[in-house]
Scaffold this motif. Structure first.
Motif, PDB file in Angstrom:
ATOM      1  N   LEU A 255       0.892  -1.216   0.114  1.00 34.50           N
ATOM      2  CA  LEU A 255       0.060   0.049   0.022  1.00 34.50           C
ATOM      3  C   LEU A 255       0.713   1.190   0.059  1.00 34.50           C
ATOM      4  O   LEU A 255       1.081   2.034   1.098  1.00 34.50           O
ATOM      5  CB  LEU A 255      -0.900   0.044   1.045  1.00 34.50           C
ATOM      6  CG  LEU A 255      -2.201  -0.819   1.078  1.00 34.50           C
ATOM      7  CD1 LEU A 255      -2.983  -0.889   2.318  1.00 34.50           C
ATOM      8  CD2 LEU A 255      -3.066  -0.391  -0.152  1.00 34.50           C
ATOM      9  N   ASN A 256       1.361   1.633  -1.266  1.00 34.75           N
ATOM     10  CA  ASN A 256       2.202   2.698  -1.221  1.00 34.75           C
ATOM     11  C   ASN A 256       1.213   3.977  -1.484  1.00 34.75           C
ATOM     12  O   ASN A 256       1.320   4.419  -2.826  1.00 34.75           O
ATOM     13  CB  ASN A 256       3.333   2.500  -2.406  1.00 34.75           C
ATOM     14  CG  ASN A 256       4.301   1.498  -1.935  1.00 34.75           C
ATOM     15  OD1 ASN A 256       5.061   1.717  -0.778  1.00 34.75           O
ATOM     16  ND2 ASN A 256       4.484   0.506  -2.591  1.00 34.75           N
ATOM     17  N   VAL A 257       0.474   4.342  -0.789  1.00 38.26           N
ATOM     18  CA  VAL A 257      -0.573   5.157  -1.125  1.00 38.26           C
ATOM     19  C   VAL A 257      -0.424   6.423  -0.179  1.00 38.26           C
ATOM     20  O   VAL A 257       0.306   6.325   1.059  1.00 38.26           O
ATOM     21  CB  VAL A 257      -2.263   4.675  -0.925  1.00 38.26           C
ATOM     22  CG1 VAL A 257      -2.169   3.590  -1.846  1.00 38.26           C
ATOM     23  CG2 VAL A 257      -2.222   3.869   0.366  1.00 38.26           C
ATOM     24  N   THR A 258      -1.252   7.266  -0.055  1.00 37.07           N
ATOM     25  CA  THR A 258      -1.240   8.625   0.740  1.00 37.07           C
ATOM     26  C   THR A 258      -1.531   8.244   2.139  1.00 37.07           C
ATOM     27  O   THR A 258      -2.530   7.236   2.306  1.00 37.07           O
ATOM     28  CB  THR A 258      -2.214   9.360   0.282  1.00 37.07           C
ATOM     29  OG1 THR A 258      -2.007  10.026  -1.076  1.00 37.07           O
ATOM     30  CG2 THR A 258      -2.086  11.020   0.947  1.00 37.07           C
ATOM     31  N   ARG A 259      -0.577   8.682   3.115  1.00 34.41           N
ATOM     32  CA  ARG A 259      -0.979   8.638   4.423  1.00 34.41           C
ATOM     33  C   ARG A 259      -1.393   9.892   4.974  1.00 34.41           C
ATOM     34  O   ARG A 259      -1.107  10.925   4.927  1.00 34.41           O
ATOM     35  CB  ARG A 259       0.027   8.355   5.202  1.00 34.41           C
ATOM     36  CG  ARG A 259       0.923   7.301   4.720  1.00 34.41           C
ATOM     37  CD  ARG A 259       0.533   5.805   4.912  1.00 34.41           C
ATOM     38  NE  ARG A 259       1.627   4.717   4.654  1.00 34.41           N
ATOM     39  CZ  ARG A 259       1.802   4.192   3.742  1.00 34.41           C
ATOM     40  NH1 ARG A 259       0.929   4.245   2.676  1.00 34.41           N
ATOM     41  NH2 ARG A 259       2.929   3.385   3.538  1.00 34.41           N
ATOM     42  N   GLU A 260      -2.579   9.982   5.743  1.00 29.14           N
ATOM     43  CA  GLU A 260      -3.251  11.092   6.615  1.00 29.14           C
ATOM     44  C   GLU A 260      -3.406  10.901   7.861  1.00 29.14           C
ATOM     45  O   GLU A 260      -3.814   9.786   8.317  1.00 29.14           O
ATOM     46  CB  GLU A 260      -4.338  11.492   5.648  1.00 29.14           C
ATOM     47  CG  GLU A 260      -4.077  12.288   4.572  1.00 29.14           C
ATOM     48  CD  GLU A 260      -5.550  12.656   3.608  1.00 29.14           C
ATOM     49  OE1 GLU A 260      -6.263  12.866   4.284  1.00 29.14           O
ATOM     50  OE2 GLU A 260      -5.326  12.629   2.389  1.00 29.14           O
ATOM     51  N   ALA A 261      -2.832  11.831   8.616  1.00 31.68           N
ATOM     52  CA  ALA A 261      -3.007  11.848  10.200  1.00 31.68           C
ATOM     53  C   ALA A 261      -4.371  12.336  10.671  1.00 31.68           C
ATOM     54  O   ALA A 261      -4.936  13.375  10.295  1.00 31.68           O
ATOM     55  CB  ALA A 261      -1.888  12.452  10.688  1.00 31.68           C
ATOM     56  N   VAL A 262      -5.084  11.786  11.510  1.00 26.27           N
ATOM     57  CA  VAL A 262      -6.094  12.230  12.283  1.00 26.27           C
ATOM     58  C   VAL A 262      -5.677  12.092  13.863  1.00 26.27           C
ATOM     59  O   VAL A 262      -4.919  11.723  14.291  1.00 26.27           O
ATOM     60  CB  VAL A 262      -7.431  11.251  11.919  1.00 26.27           C
ATOM     61  CG1 VAL A 262      -7.626  11.613  10.369  1.00 26.27           C
ATOM     62  CG2 VAL A 262      -7.200  10.029  12.157  1.00 26.27           C
TER      63      VAL A 262
END
Ligand SMILES: O=C(O)C(=O)C[C@]1(C(=O)O)C=C[C@@H](O)C=C1
Length: 433
Positions: A255-262
């Motif tokens: 999963l070389n996809v965007t990471r987003e922090a919450v």
């Protein structure tokens, strides 16, 4: 409310709640004190300990979060609503239940998730009225139901009424204002390291550490029912959780996809469910999957089976330290002559065979930089720090008292954050490993 915020320095975008309004005027609180135990601080003031019953904090058995409805009505908690997000998903015109995600056709099995029954996190604006005091211990934690912090609250106080808060700061204030009796907050993780925010808040607030719990953290990759791994182009979670799963996400799951922090892991799951995001996966607990109607795409995705988060329990009053079971003591100190004091402080413990379990340093906010000469002229010489040390001894132990008396001579500031029973729960690796 949540909104998209710019990328952080580590390349993770944050989905953050919009700034909270100013707090309501605080209620002043008074509480009786007893003189059994002392805690040192920079002014050599003495604060008192609670009686043993309050001190023990109720290690009883049962489930977390009973009487949530009562809690909600008495506190008039504001619902924190997530903003619907523009999705990367297009619906096919004709066929009712068919969705196209990233070019993949899939059955649209989005469940109707009713998370309205779950308690909404306290926000800074909720902190004025103290609710009716029930029999149960009220324990504040940061996050929404399904967060690991909620599990830690349940491990620390099994019969408690767990109160979600939207920020760490709110959990501290909830205890200070008697809205909660305890707070359970993470301070360090075996993979991700220290949670610095809570070290800073420990210093800024006058709460006492009355216990610790270590929680094995077992992460899952969650998505809406019907969504397959190939459809995912974004993974969202708490920054610590993203860091704890980074290798598995890229190497094992591709999963070389965007990471987003919450703000928290369960909040990520709630966000995916509430917005019907078919291109987004959340890293969170199996309990979060259950609460928000998500499927577990992958289980045990933390990079190391020994993924443990250490939480501390905070109360308005310290407990009476004892010597009949293993205790830990946490202190924070600084010295106005710089960092050279560190060696002397550490040797005060070494000479008495007291083991240290943790050392942390944080910037000294009131005195961030030390200058070259005494006239305060010249370039900055070095940064100033506050040092946090945990050691394996009770404040009731003479060795610890002598060590601290010595430390007090070397330092310009010393505060005992708490002396509390160590979590001795035998640890075993996560289920899958
Ligand atoms: O997001 C959550 O579920 C939390 O409880 C927070 C938190 C943290 O702050 O480190 C706690 C444990 C895990 O290490 C990941 C996240």
């Amino acid at each position: 409310m949540q909104s998209l915020a710019p990328s952080s320095s580590i390349g993770i975008k944050s989905i953050m709640r919009s700034p909270s309004p100013l707090p309501n005027p605080r209620r002043r609180v008074n509480f009786s004190v007893q003189s059994a135990a002392r805690s040192f601080d920079s002014n050599q003031s003495v604060s008192a300990a609670a009686p043993p019953s309050a001190a023990a904090g109720g290690f009883t058995s049962g489930g977390v979060g009973k009487n949530r409805a009562d809690w909600q009505s008495s506190c008039a908690i504001l619902a924190s609503k997530v903003v619907s997000q523009q999705q990367n998903t297009e619906k096919t015109g004709g066929a009712d239940n068919i969705t196209v995600v990233n070019g993949h056709r899939t059955l649209d099995l989005v469940p109707v998730v009713d998370s309205n029954n779950l308690p909404k996190p306290l926000t800074i604006t909720d902190l004025s009225p103290a609710p009716m005091h029930g029999a149960q211990l009220r324990v504040a934690y940061q996050g929404v139901p399904g967060a690991y912090s909620e599990a830690a609250a349940g491990k620390a106080y099994p019969e408690c009424d767990a109160i979600p808060c939207d920020q760490f700061e709110v959990a501290f204030q909830a205890v200070e204002l008697w809205i909660a009796d305890r707070a359970v907050l993470p301070v360090e993780n075996s993979l991700g390291g220290s949670i610095h925010r809570n070290y800073d808040l420990l210093l800024r607030h006058r709460l006492h550490i009355v216990g610790e719990v270590q929680l094995p953290v077992h992460h899952c990759l969650l998505a809406l029912p019907g969504v397959r791994k190939e459809y995912i182009n974004r993974v969202i979670s708490h920054p610590q959780a993203l860091a704890q799963c980074e290798l598995t996400l890229t190497k094992k799951l591709g999963l070389n996809v965007t990471r987003e922090a919450v703000d928290d892991t369960a909040g990520a799951a709630e966000f995916v469910a509430a917005n019907g995001l078919r291109d987004t996966a959340a890293i969170a607990s199996a309990r979060a999957a259950e609460l928000y109607g998500l499927n577990i795409l992958a289980d045990g995705i933390q990079d190391d089976s020994s993924n443990i988060t250490r939480f501390v329990m905070l109360a308005r009053e310290p407990i009476i330290p004892r010597t009949d079971r293993p205790f830990k003591t946490s202190i924070v100190f600084a010295h106005d002559k710089g960092t050279s004091v560190l060696f002397k402080v550490l040797s005060a413990f070494a000479f008495r065979n007291i083991s240290l379990t943790k050392i942390e340093s944080r910037p000294h906010r009131n005195r961030p930089i030390r200058l070259v000469d005494d006239a305060n002229v010249g370039t900055a010489k070095h940064f100033e720090y506050m040092f946090y040390v945990d050691f394996e001894a009770s404040m009731a132990d003479v060795r610890a008292q002598n060590a601290l008396a010595e430390v007090q001579e070397f330092t310009s500031f010393l505060r005992v954050l708490g002396s509390y029973p160590m979590d001795m729960t035998p640890w075993s690796p996560s289920r899958d490993d």
